[in-house]
Design a protein around this motif. Structure first.
Motif, PDB file in Angstrom:
ATOM      1  N   GLY A  23     -11.788  -5.741  -3.232  1.00 16.66           N
ATOM      2  CA  GLY A  23     -10.552  -6.317  -3.740  1.00 16.66           C
ATOM      3  C   GLY A  23     -10.872  -7.544  -4.575  1.00 16.66           C
ATOM      4  O   GLY A  23     -11.595  -8.429  -4.122  1.00 16.66           O
ATOM      5  N   THR A  37      -6.741   1.641   1.283  1.00 17.58           N
ATOM      6  CA  THR A  37      -7.363   2.576   0.346  1.00 17.58           C
ATOM      7  C   THR A  37      -8.711   3.042   0.877  1.00 17.58           C
ATOM      8  O   THR A  37      -9.026   4.241   0.828  1.00 17.58           O
ATOM      9  N   ALA A  38      -9.514   2.125   1.400  1.00 17.72           N
ATOM     10  CA  ALA A  38     -10.820   2.493   1.972  1.00 17.72           C
ATOM     11  C   ALA A  38     -10.649   3.475   3.112  1.00 17.72           C
ATOM     12  O   ALA A  38     -11.384   4.467   3.211  1.00 17.72           O
ATOM     13  N   ALA A  98     -13.433  -7.319   0.855  1.00 18.41           N
ATOM     14  CA  ALA A  98     -14.029  -5.984   0.908  1.00 18.41           C
ATOM     15  C   ALA A  98     -13.566  -5.237   2.151  1.00 18.41           C
ATOM     16  O   ALA A  98     -13.174  -5.841   3.153  1.00 18.41           O
ATOM     17  N   ALA A  99     -13.641  -3.914   2.068  1.00 17.70           N
ATOM     18  CA  ALA A  99     -13.296  -3.039   3.191  1.00 17.70           C
ATOM     19  C   ALA A  99     -14.156  -1.784   3.102  1.00 17.70           C
ATOM     20  O   ALA A  99     -14.773  -1.512   2.074  1.00 17.70           O
ATOM     21  N   ALA A 153      -8.453  -6.706  -0.351  1.00 20.16           N
ATOM     22  CA  ALA A 153      -8.826  -5.633   0.569  1.00 20.16           C
ATOM     23  C   ALA A 153      -8.351  -5.986   1.975  1.00 20.16           C
ATOM     24  O   ALA A 153      -7.788  -5.157   2.676  1.00 20.16           O
ATOM     25  N   THR A 154      -8.613  -7.218   2.378  1.00 15.56           N
ATOM     26  CA  THR A 154      -8.148  -7.715   3.680  1.00 15.56           C
ATOM     27  C   THR A 154      -7.398  -9.015   3.457  1.00 15.56           C
ATOM     28  O   THR A 154      -7.690  -9.769   2.521  1.00 15.56           O
ATOM     29  N   GLY A 163      -6.634  -2.810  -0.310  1.00 12.43           N
ATOM     30  CA  GLY A 163      -8.006  -2.314  -0.342  1.00 12.43           C
ATOM     31  C   GLY A 163      -8.439  -1.656   0.953  1.00 12.43           C
ATOM     32  O   GLY A 163      -9.096  -0.611   0.946  1.00 12.43           O
ATOM     33  N   ALA A 164      -8.080  -2.234   2.098  1.00 11.48           N
ATOM     34  CA  ALA A 164      -8.449  -1.643   3.389  1.00 11.48           C
ATOM     35  C   ALA A 164      -7.716  -0.329   3.616  1.00 11.48           C
ATOM     36  O   ALA A 164      -8.305   0.640   4.108  1.00 11.48           O
ATOM     37  N   VAL A 190     -14.277  -0.356  -0.633  1.00 14.99           N
ATOM     38  CA  VAL A 190     -13.361  -0.864  -1.648  1.00 14.99           C
ATOM     39  C   VAL A 190     -13.533  -2.374  -1.745  1.00 14.99           C
ATOM     40  O   VAL A 190     -13.573  -3.077  -0.730  1.00 14.99           O
ATOM     41  N   TYR A 242       0.810  -1.214   0.000  1.00 18.17           N
ATOM     42  CA  TYR A 242       0.000   0.000   0.000  1.00 18.17           C
ATOM     43  C   TYR A 242       0.848   1.270   0.000  1.00 18.17           C
ATOM     44  O   TYR A 242       0.431   2.291  -0.544  1.00 18.17           O
TER      45      TYR A 242
END
Length: 179
Positions: free
Chosen positions: A105, A95-96, A133-134, A81-82, A92-93, A103, A55
């Motif tokens: 992923g 970024t969220a 997801a996040a 994301a996770t 993703g997390a 977000v 990230y």
């Protein structure tokens, strides 16, 4: 999430000289069936890769290309994301958290600790995509969104398009560059 009206897919590609190209595809529906704009940001000097901290390299590139497009209510990234069922943050997390939006992923390969990822098989594919997801979005809902995204192939059309844009294989509908 079925009320989201401005959604995007983003991808980043790096060359051997530490330069990056970030791409964004923007749509107005969760199926990503109609692209309303495309944006590309050329990053002259990307941060070096740090193992376990992708990230730190990708997020500045994502921010650069998102600055060229409209505000989004949902973003889809290439990756996780996770990273585990306890919610260890992936790209993703991070970024969220940075953007304040959900977000999704979408990864093409399994990650050893991501046993929580929803496996989504699209089209005639035999191999799944791995969806996480996040940002207050449940994995089950994210998986439904990915399953419903436009395109007949394993990889949704918008994700294939943003990958090709980031790799410079195609030119964007709306070309904008940042250094």
């Amino acid at each position: 999430m079925n009320h989201a009206t401005m959604v995007g897919a983003v991808d980043v590609h790096y060359d051997d000289q530490e330069r990056a190209k970030a791409a964004l595809v923007v749509c107005q529906e969760l199926t990503f069936s109609t692209i309303i704009s495309e944006h590309v940001a050329d990053i002259a000097r990307a941060k070096p890769y740090e193992p376990g901290k992708l990230y730190k390299r990708e997020l500045p590139c994502i921010r650069a290309v998102l600055a060229l497009g409209p505000p989004l209510e949902l973003l889809v990234i290439d990756g996780y994301a996770t990273l585990d069922s306890q919610g260890r943050p992936g790209l993703g997390a991070h970024t969220a958290d940075a953007l304040g939006i959900p977000v999704i992923g979408v990864a093409k390969t399994p990650f050893r600790t991501a046993t929580h990822a929803a496996e989504v098989i699209r089209g005639a594919a035999t191999r799944p995509l791995y969806v996480t997801a996040a940002g207050r979005l449940e994995i089950a809902e994210a998986a439904q969104i990915v399953a419903g995204m436009a395109g007949p192939s394993r990889l949704p059309a918008a994700l294939a398009r943003v990958d090709n844009l980031a790799r410079g294989r195609v030119r964007p509908i709306t070309e904008q560059h940042v250094t």
